[in-house]
Design a protein around this motif. Structure first.
Motif, PDB file in Angstrom:
ATOM      1  N   MET A   1       0.824  -1.195   0.000  1.00 10.47           N
ATOM      2  CA  MET A   1       0.000   0.000   0.000  1.00 10.47           C
ATOM      3  C   MET A   1       0.860   1.248   0.000  1.00 10.47           C
ATOM      4  SD  MET A   1      -3.338   0.703   0.429  1.00 10.47           S
ATOM      5  CE  MET A   1      -4.392   1.962   0.975  1.00 10.47           C
ATOM      6  N   GLY A   2       1.988   1.224   0.696  1.00 10.07           N
ATOM      7  CA  GLY A   2       2.840   2.397   0.794  1.00 10.07           C
ATOM      8  C   GLY A   2       3.593   2.699  -0.487  1.00 10.07           C
ATOM      9  N   THR A   3       3.707   1.728  -1.389  1.00 10.09           N
ATOM     10  CA  THR A   3       4.447   1.954  -2.623  1.00 10.09           C
ATOM     11  C   THR A   3       3.564   2.486  -3.746  1.00 10.09           C
ATOM     12  OG1 THR A   3       4.101  -0.316  -3.335  1.00 10.09           O
ATOM     13  CG2 THR A   3       6.099   0.144  -2.058  1.00 10.09           C
ATOM     14  N   ALA A   4       2.290   2.643  -3.505  1.00 10.39           N
ATOM     15  CA  ALA A   4       1.395   3.101  -4.569  1.00 10.39           C
ATOM     16  C   ALA A   4       1.660   4.555  -4.944  1.00 10.39           C
ATOM     17  CB  ALA A   4      -0.058   2.928  -4.151  1.00 10.39           C
ATOM     18  N   ILE A   5       1.953   5.396  -3.975  1.00 14.13           N
ATOM     19  CA  ILE A   5       2.190   6.819  -4.243  1.00 14.13           C
ATOM     20  C   ILE A   5       3.472   7.027  -5.050  1.00 14.13           C
ATOM     21  CG2 ILE A   5       2.583   9.072  -3.184  1.00 14.13           C
ATOM     22  CD1 ILE A   5      -0.287   8.119  -2.926  1.00 14.13           C
ATOM     23  N   PRO A   6       4.608   6.427  -4.673  1.00 17.91           N
ATOM     24  CA  PRO A   6       5.807   6.608  -5.503  1.00 17.91           C
ATOM     25  C   PRO A   6       5.641   6.067  -6.920  1.00 17.91           C
ATOM     26  CG  PRO A   6       6.439   5.839  -3.334  1.00 17.91           C
ATOM     27  CD  PRO A   6       4.935   5.757  -3.411  1.00 17.91           C
ATOM     28  N   GLU A   7       4.920   4.961  -7.071  1.00 23.68           N
ATOM     29  CA  GLU A   7       4.688   4.422  -8.411  1.00 23.68           C
ATOM     30  C   GLU A   7       3.824   5.360  -9.236  1.00 23.68           C
ATOM     31  OE1 GLU A   7       3.073   0.534  -8.011  1.00 23.68           O
ATOM     32  OE2 GLU A   7       4.903  -0.281  -7.120  1.00 23.68           O
ATOM     33  N   LEU A   8       2.831   5.952  -8.604  1.00 20.34           N
ATOM     34  CA  LEU A   8       1.973   6.911  -9.293  1.00 20.34           C
ATOM     35  C   LEU A   8       2.769   8.137  -9.712  1.00 20.34           C
ATOM     36  CD1 LEU A   8      -0.867   7.737 -10.207  1.00 20.34           C
ATOM     37  CD2 LEU A   8      -1.191   8.739  -7.944  1.00 20.34           C
ATOM     38  N   LEU A   9       3.618   8.622  -8.820  1.00 18.38           N
ATOM     39  CA  LEU A   9       4.452   9.778  -9.145  1.00 18.38           C
ATOM     40  C   LEU A   9       5.449   9.451 -10.247  1.00 18.38           C
ATOM     41  CD1 LEU A   9       5.163  11.380  -5.668  1.00 18.38           C
ATOM     42  CD2 LEU A   9       3.718  12.264  -7.505  1.00 18.38           C
ATOM     43  N   ALA A  10       5.978   8.241 -10.239  1.00 16.13           N
ATOM     44  CA  ALA A  10       6.922   7.833 -11.281  1.00 16.13           C
ATOM     45  C   ALA A  10       6.258   7.824 -12.656  1.00 16.13           C
ATOM     46  CB  ALA A  10       7.494   6.467 -10.963  1.00 16.13           C
ATOM     47  N   GLU A  11       4.981   7.537 -12.711  1.00 15.39           N
ATOM     48  CA  GLU A  11       4.249   7.565 -13.974  1.00 15.39           C
ATOM     49  C   GLU A  11       3.769   8.965 -14.329  1.00 15.39           C
ATOM     50  OE1 GLU A  11       3.515   5.157 -16.261  1.00 15.39           O
ATOM     51  OE2 GLU A  11       4.903   3.870 -15.167  1.00 15.39           O
ATOM     52  N   LEU A  12       3.431   9.750 -13.321  1.00 13.41           N
ATOM     53  CA  LEU A  12       2.825  11.064 -13.551  1.00 13.41           C
ATOM     54  C   LEU A  12       3.843  12.142 -13.885  1.00 13.41           C
ATOM     55  CD1 LEU A  12       0.100  12.470 -13.558  1.00 13.41           C
ATOM     56  CD2 LEU A  12       0.444  12.988 -11.146  1.00 13.41           C
ATOM     57  N   LEU A  13       5.013  12.114 -13.271  1.00 11.71           N
ATOM     58  CA  LEU A  13       5.997  13.176 -13.483  1.00 11.71           C
ATOM     59  C   LEU A  13       6.482  13.285 -14.935  1.00 11.71           C
ATOM     60  CD1 LEU A  13       8.072  13.158 -10.182  1.00 11.71           C
ATOM     61  CD2 LEU A  13       6.392  14.832 -10.963  1.00 11.71           C
ATOM     62  N   PRO A  14       6.824  12.191 -15.612  1.00 10.74           N
ATOM     63  CA  PRO A  14       7.207  12.338 -17.023  1.00 10.74           C
ATOM     64  C   PRO A  14       6.066  12.879 -17.887  1.00 10.74           C
ATOM     65  CG  PRO A  14       7.897  10.216 -16.202  1.00 10.74           C
ATOM     66  CD  PRO A  14       7.039  10.820 -15.151  1.00 10.74           C
TER      67      PRO A  14
END
Length: 80
Positions: free
Chosen positions: A1-14
């Motif tokens: 559950m805690g890794t969902a935010i970094p994964e989302l940011l990794a997709e959203l930032l580019p």
């Protein structure tokens, strides 16, 4: 559950970076084309042709290169 935010940011930032870059290139291309038309009206055809060429390249890069091939491809999951 805690890794969902970094994964989302990794997709959203580019995606955000490509969108901003496409917008800047497109606006810059329109500005160069507008300046080109102003130079044509002033009789400075050499400068006008250079600005028109630069404007075309910027518009192509902004609208097609980044906007269509990168941003829309990521939004709709189309292969690049």
């Amino acid at each position: 559950m805690g890794t969902a935010i970094p994964e989302l940011l990794a997709e959203l930032l580019p995606l955000v970076a490509y969108t901003i870059a496409a917008g800047v290139l497109t606006i810059g291309g329109f500005a160069a084309e507008y300046a080109s038309m102003q130079h044509v009206g002033a009789g400075e055809t050499t400068v006008a042709f250079w600005l028109a060429a630069i404007g075309c390249v910027m518009l192509y890069a902004g609208v097609y290169g980044l906007g269509y091939q990168k941003v829309l491809a990521r939004l709709f999951g189309v292969a690049e």
